[in-house]
Structures are given as structure tokens and as C-alpha cells.
Design a protein around this motif. Structure first.
Motif, PDB file in Angstrom:
ATOM      1  N   TYR A 166      25.442 -22.504  10.046  1.00 54.48           N
ATOM      2  CA  TYR A 166      26.873 -22.460   9.458  1.00 54.48           C
ATOM      3  C   TYR A 166      26.116 -24.233   8.113  1.00 54.48           C
ATOM      4  O   TYR A 166      27.894 -24.163   7.278  1.00 54.48           O
ATOM      5  CB  TYR A 166      27.678 -22.595   9.983  1.00 54.48           C
ATOM      6  N   PHE A 167      25.713 -24.553   8.337  1.00 52.82           N
ATOM      7  CA  PHE A 167      25.989 -25.921   6.915  1.00 52.82           C
ATOM      8  C   PHE A 167      25.261 -25.798   6.001  1.00 52.82           C
ATOM      9  O   PHE A 167      25.325 -26.204   5.269  1.00 52.82           O
ATOM     10  CB  PHE A 167      24.862 -26.919   7.985  1.00 52.82           C
ATOM     11  N   PHE A 168      24.708 -24.401   5.890  1.00 49.20           N
ATOM     12  CA  PHE A 168      23.412 -23.771   4.632  1.00 49.20           C
ATOM     13  C   PHE A 168      24.196 -23.234   3.575  1.00 49.20           C
ATOM     14  O   PHE A 168      23.925 -23.938   1.993  1.00 49.20           O
ATOM     15  CB  PHE A 168      22.132 -23.874   5.262  1.00 49.20           C
ATOM     16  N   PRO A 169      25.067 -22.308   4.091  1.00 48.78           N
ATOM     17  CA  PRO A 169      25.619 -21.529   3.136  1.00 48.78           C
ATOM     18  C   PRO A 169      26.541 -21.665   1.935  1.00 48.78           C
ATOM     19  O   PRO A 169      27.217 -22.820   2.112  1.00 48.78           O
ATOM     20  CB  PRO A 169      25.894 -19.895   3.964  1.00 48.78           C
ATOM     21  N   THR A 170      26.807 -21.948   0.979  1.00 50.31           N
ATOM     22  CA  THR A 170      27.526 -22.309   0.078  1.00 50.31           C
ATOM     23  C   THR A 170      28.517 -20.596  -0.528  1.00 50.31           C
ATOM     24  O   THR A 170      29.931 -20.985  -1.673  1.00 50.31           O
ATOM     25  CB  THR A 170      27.116 -23.128  -1.326  1.00 50.31           C
ATOM     26  N   THR A 171      28.845 -19.650  -0.282  1.00 48.88           N
ATOM     27  CA  THR A 171      28.825 -18.534  -0.640  1.00 48.88           C
ATOM     28  C   THR A 171      29.662 -17.861   0.654  1.00 48.88           C
ATOM     29  O   THR A 171      29.065 -17.416   1.732  1.00 48.88           O
ATOM     30  CB  THR A 171      28.279 -17.322  -1.817  1.00 48.88           C
ATOM     31  N   ILE A 172      30.465 -17.378   0.363  1.00 47.10           N
ATOM     32  CA  ILE A 172      31.465 -16.097   1.489  1.00 47.10           C
ATOM     33  C   ILE A 172      30.001 -14.904   1.649  1.00 47.10           C
ATOM     34  O   ILE A 172      30.440 -14.504   3.065  1.00 47.10           O
ATOM     35  CB  ILE A 172      32.206 -15.787   0.671  1.00 47.10           C
ATOM     36  N   SER A 173      29.233 -14.601   0.690  1.00 49.77           N
ATOM     37  CA  SER A 173      28.309 -13.395   0.935  1.00 49.77           C
ATOM     38  C   SER A 173      27.327 -14.105   2.266  1.00 49.77           C
ATOM     39  O   SER A 173      27.071 -13.160   3.494  1.00 49.77           O
ATOM     40  CB  SER A 173      28.085 -13.337   0.210  1.00 49.77           C
ATOM     41  N   GLY A 174      26.963 -15.498   2.610  1.00 52.48           N
ATOM     42  CA  GLY A 174      26.390 -16.268   3.219  1.00 52.48           C
ATOM     43  C   GLY A 174      26.655 -16.101   4.249  1.00 52.48           C
ATOM     44  O   GLY A 174      26.056 -16.381   5.882  1.00 52.48           O
ATOM     45  N   PHE A 175      28.075 -16.019   4.714  1.00 50.60           N
ATOM     46  CA  PHE A 175      28.714 -16.996   6.173  1.00 50.60           C
ATOM     47  C   PHE A 175      29.104 -15.472   6.666  1.00 50.60           C
ATOM     48  O   PHE A 175      28.764 -15.438   7.827  1.00 50.60           O
ATOM     49  CB  PHE A 175      29.915 -17.643   5.097  1.00 50.60           C
ATOM     50  N   LEU A 176      29.082 -14.339   6.091  1.00 52.96           N
ATOM     51  CA  LEU A 176      29.160 -13.377   6.489  1.00 52.96           C
ATOM     52  C   LEU A 176      28.409 -13.194   7.011  1.00 52.96           C
ATOM     53  O   LEU A 176      28.115 -12.126   7.985  1.00 52.96           O
ATOM     54  CB  LEU A 176      29.778 -12.160   5.481  1.00 52.96           C
ATOM     55  N   ILE A 177      26.737 -12.984   6.532  1.00 55.04           N
ATOM     56  CA  ILE A 177      25.960 -12.556   7.046  1.00 55.04           C
ATOM     57  C   ILE A 177      25.017 -13.846   8.537  1.00 55.04           C
ATOM     58  O   ILE A 177      25.380 -12.531   9.325  1.00 55.04           O
ATOM     59  CB  ILE A 177      24.446 -12.925   6.389  1.00 55.04           C
ATOM     60  N   ILE A 178      25.764 -14.491   8.166  1.00 55.92           N
ATOM     61  CA  ILE A 178      25.588 -15.914   9.754  1.00 55.92           C
ATOM     62  C   ILE A 178      26.629 -15.258  10.973  1.00 55.92           C
ATOM     63  O   ILE A 178      26.537 -14.940  11.929  1.00 55.92           O
ATOM     64  CB  ILE A 178      25.721 -17.074   9.405  1.00 55.92           C
ATOM     65  N   ARG A 179      28.317 -14.789   9.892  1.00 53.41           N
ATOM     66  CA  ARG A 179      29.010 -14.309  11.280  1.00 53.41           C
ATOM     67  C   ARG A 179      28.530 -13.060  12.215  1.00 53.41           C
ATOM     68  O   ARG A 179      28.406 -12.559  12.746  1.00 53.41           O
ATOM     69  CB  ARG A 179      30.388 -13.940  10.917  1.00 53.41           C
ATOM     70  N   LEU A 180      27.675 -12.223  11.304  1.00 50.86           N
ATOM     71  CA  LEU A 180      27.170 -10.861  12.037  1.00 50.86           C
ATOM     72  C   LEU A 180      25.881 -10.876  12.977  1.00 50.86           C
ATOM     73  O   LEU A 180      25.958 -10.204  14.306  1.00 50.86           O
ATOM     74  CB  LEU A 180      26.774  -9.952  10.769  1.00 50.86           C
ATOM     75  N   LEU A 181      25.386 -11.987  12.852  1.00 50.44           N
ATOM     76  CA  LEU A 181      24.314 -12.336  13.861  1.00 50.44           C
ATOM     77  C   LEU A 181      24.802 -12.690  14.405  1.00 50.44           C
ATOM     78  O   LEU A 181      24.152 -13.554  15.792  1.00 50.44           O
ATOM     79  CB  LEU A 181      23.568 -13.685  13.313  1.00 50.44           C
ATOM     80  N   HIS A 182      25.887 -14.469  14.251  1.00 50.69           N
ATOM     81  CA  HIS A 182      26.655 -14.260  15.366  1.00 50.69           C
ATOM     82  C   HIS A 182      26.680 -13.812  16.447  1.00 50.69           C
ATOM     83  O   HIS A 182      27.822 -14.184  17.529  1.00 50.69           O
ATOM     84  CB  HIS A 182      27.514 -16.245  15.070  1.00 50.69           C
ATOM     85  N   GLY A 183      28.048 -12.710  15.118  1.00 52.62           N
ATOM     86  CA  GLY A 183      28.394 -12.111  16.827  1.00 52.62           C
ATOM     87  C   GLY A 183      27.410 -10.718  18.031  1.00 52.62           C
ATOM     88  O   GLY A 183      27.848 -10.561  18.967  1.00 52.62           O
TER      89      GLY A 183
END
Length: 407
Positions: free
Chosen positions: A94-111
Motif C-alpha cells: 500500500y505504500f508504493f502506488p501513486t495512481t488509482i490503478s495501482g491501488f485497485l490491483i493491490i485491492r484485488l490481491l488483498h481481497g
């Protein structure tokens, strides 16, 4: 507790409940803060901010049936550890992305990690709890989720407001690590080899769901729509009726009532069966929603929280217990996955549908209608559970009677 009762509060039960608490604590910390973070720091639209939650829940829903079958194929402990390692590991990113797309990929994996972990924990705790105390045990286990639901949003919002997003992500990572440490101390017996071979040879799409758990899961999903309306809009409603100063106490009162009632309701479920608990709690849930819809001050607002806590807060573990008890022992993990997948589908659809309805009417009218909607749940429960159970009992009695006559 009488000496004849099997022990409930074992090291395994405490460890899996703690692991469950930390997973949901991390979930709720991020649930209430990430949309705000996306709007304020990533400068996204409201719809893109909402995807932070939607993507997470959808990946969890899709993952659960697969995880349920994997529990049968690979064993509970292996799935649990894989899930909590993934859940904790993804938290670091969660510390690294700077765009919404990056966060959505992390949220997908976290889910995915969340879906696997919660499915594995539900299956494991069903095996750990003595059969004669399953209602009581499931009640206490689900209470760990309720506690996380109360503490997570409160601590998450306070953290991001006082110390910023970097501290928030650090906290979420530490909490996730707590889940892994608790899971490591759970000791589970390896499945019997013959059962494992039987399951390995029978993989199918149909096998992703446990049929016996579907009817009660539908009832849970039907009522989850109401609960999603509470989670999503209770703070907005509190502002609407001028009690915003006590809005944060709604789920605190909800949890306190649950905590006080749990020793009784769980034991009654084990002693007298689910109907003795379910029908009164459905009525209480409806009454709570009615009082909430007519709230004009802090007292009635918080009174409704207590009644809803006693009603819906007792119904959820009761339904999950029914789903587990109706399944074969080796399919308890799959039954848990089926229940949670269908339930979460109701939650996800509820947030969307309720949002559309809320745009057309005020929240007071919405909650008023939901008080009658809950009463429809009584009819649904009767036909999908009570009536079916009576029919199966009659068939069993007829078979026993015919065997006696043959002898």
C-alpha cells in the motif's frame, strides 16, 4: 459451565478467533479510510474511490468457493497459512502506488487473501468447536468480527486524520501480521488419507458450492441488504436527524449488547435449536429498524442500535451455524465458503441498490420500509429452512418406523 461439557475456550479456539479479529480489524481500518484517501490524495472521482471497496469484495466473493474446495483438497492449515501470508504480504504494497490503478490491483490481491483467510477460519473453527456447543462457539467467534467492526472504523479514521496515510498503512500491516502470528499457533490434525483421495478425484464446478448450505445462505443474503444499508448510510442518517455527535456510538452500543447477550443466545441455540432464536430475533431486527426510522434524538437512535444488535447480531452466527451443521463434517469449509459468498453478494448488491433507492427518498423512509422488509425474512426462513427441516425429519422418522416394522 458444567464439568460434563466439552471445553470451548481452548488454545486453538482463542488463536483462530484472534486471527479472525486481526483480519477483520485490518479490513475495517481500510474500508472506511481508502475512499477518503483516494479522493483527497489521489484526486479521483467518487465512483473511482468506491471501486476501492467494490474490487476488494468482488475478488473475495469469487475466491471463496475455490478456497472452500481447496480446504478439502489441501487441508485447513495449509490454506489458512497461505491466505494470511498473502493477506499480510499484500499489506506492505500500500505504500508504493501513486495512481488509482495501482491501488485497485493491490485491492484485488488483498481481497483474494481476505476471501481465502475468512473461508479457512470459518471451516477450521467449525471443526474446533465441540458439536454440542457449536451455536455458542460460533457466536463467540463471530463476536471477534463484531469487535473489529466497532474498533476498525474508529481507529482507522482517527489514524488517517491525526497522523496521515503512511501511518494508516503501517497500522494495517502490523494488524495483518498479528493475524499471521495467531494463525501459526493453531494446531490442526491432518485429514485422513482416504477422505483426501476421495475429494481429489471429484473436482467439479458443482463442487465449488455446498448444496445443503444454499437455502440458509439465501436467507442471510436477503437480510444482508438491510445490514449493508446500516453500514453504508448510518452516519449520513445521523446527520440528517441531527444526532451526528453520537453517530460513532451506534456500533459501540450494537457490540456491547452483543457481548452481553452472547453467553445466553449461543447456549439457547445449542439447547433448543435455531427456530427458538431465529424467529424472535427477526422480530427484534424489524422493531429495531422501525425505531431507527422514527428516531428524533440520541436516545431512540442508540436504543435502536441495541435492539438491532440483539436481532441481526444474533441472526448472523445462527445462520452460519445452520449452514455448517447441515453439511457433512468434511464439507464444513465448503459450507462456510458457500454461506459467506452468498452473504457477501447480498452485501455488495445491497450497497449498490440501497444507494440508488436512497437517491429517491430520505433515509428515515428507507429504514421504515426496511422494517417491513425484515418481516418478509420470517416467511423466507420458514419456507427455506423450517418447512424443509420438518419434511426431512418426517422422512427420517418414516424410515426408522419402517425398519422397526421389518424387525
Amino acid at each position: 459451565m458444567s464439568q460434563s461439557q466439552p471445553k470451548l475456550w481452548t488454545k486453538n479456539f482463542i488463536s483462530i478467533s484472534l486471527s479472525n479479529f486481526f483480519v477483520f480489524f485490518s479490513f475495517y481500518i481500510l474500508l472506511v479510510t481508502l475512499p477518503t484517501f483516494a479522493l483527497d490524495e489521489l484526486h479521483t472521482s467518487a465512483s473511482q474511490a468506491g471501486l476501492m471497496t467494490t474490487i476488494f469484495l468482488l475478488s473475495a466473493i469469487v475466491t471463496r468457493p475455490l478456497a472452500g474446495q481447496w480446504l478439502e483438497r489441501a487441508g485447513n492449515k495449509k490454506v489458512l497459512l497461505t491466505a494470511v501470508i498473502l493477506f499480510a504480504g499484500v499489506s506492505v504494497f500500500y505504500f508504493f502506488p501513486t495512481t488509482i490503478s495501482g491501488f485497485l490491483i493491490i485491492r484485488l490481491l488483498h481481497g483474494i487473501g481476505f476471501g481465502m483467510a475468512t473461508t479457512a477460519m470459518g471451516g477450521i473453527v467449525a471443526d474446533i468447536i465441540p458439536a454440542s456447543r457449536r451455536g455458542e462457539g460460533m457466536g463467540y467467534f463471530v463476536l471477534s468480527t463484531n469487535m473489529a467492526m466497532v474498533l476498525g472504523p474508529f481507529i482507522g479514521l482517527m489514524t488517517i486524520q491525526q497522523w496521515g496515510s503512511q501511518t494508516l498503512f503501517t497500522l494495517a500491516g502490523i494488524v495483518s501480521l498479528g493475524s499471521l502470528l495467531a494463525a501459526l499457533s493453531v494446531k490442526i490434525k491432518k485429514p485422513k488419507k482416504n477422505n483426501e483421495i476421495e475429494v481429489l478425484s471429484s473436482f467439479s464446478i458443482k463442487g465449488l458450492f455446498e448444496a445443503s448450505a444454499v437455502p440458509i445462505s439465501i436467507v442471510g443474503s436477503f437480510l444482508a441488504i438491510v445490514y449493508s444499508a446500516l453500514l453504508s448510510f448510518i452516519s449520513i442518517y445521523a446527520t440528517e436527524i441531527h444526532v451526528a455527535n453520537v453517530a460513532s456510538l451506534f456500533f459501540v452500543v450494537y457490540a456491547i449488547v452483543l457481548l452481553l447477550s452472547r453467553p445466553f443466545t449461543g447456549k439457547w441455540l445449542d439447547a433448543y435449536g435455531p427456530n427458538v432464536i431465529t424467529y424472535p430475533c427477526l422480530v427484534l431486527f424489524a422493531i429495531g429498524m422501525f425505531i431507527l426510522s422514527k428516531s428524533g434524538g440520541a436516545f431512540t437512535f442508540l436504543l435502536s442500535a441495541g435492539i438491532i444488535g440483539l436481532g441481526w447480531g444474533t441472526l448472523f452466527p445462527t445462520f452460519q451455524t445452520i449452514a455448517i451443521q447441515d453439511a457433512e463434517p468434511r464439507k464444513r469449509g465448503l459450507a462456510t465458503a458457500t454461506f459467506l459468498s452468498i452473504y457477501d453478494t447480498g452485501m455488495a448488491l445491497g450497497s449498490f441498490v440501497v444507494g440508488l433507492i436512497a437517491a429517491k427518498m430520505d433515509y428515515s423512509s428507507l429504514y421504515f420500509l426496511f422494517s417491513f422488509y425484515v418481516l418478509i425474512g420470517i416467511v423466507l426462513y420458514y419456507f427455506l429452512h423450517t418447512k424443509k427441516r420438518k419434511a426431512s425429519i418426517k422422512v427420517e422418522n418414516d424410515l426408522q418406523q419402517s425398519k422397526v416394522q421389518e424387525i
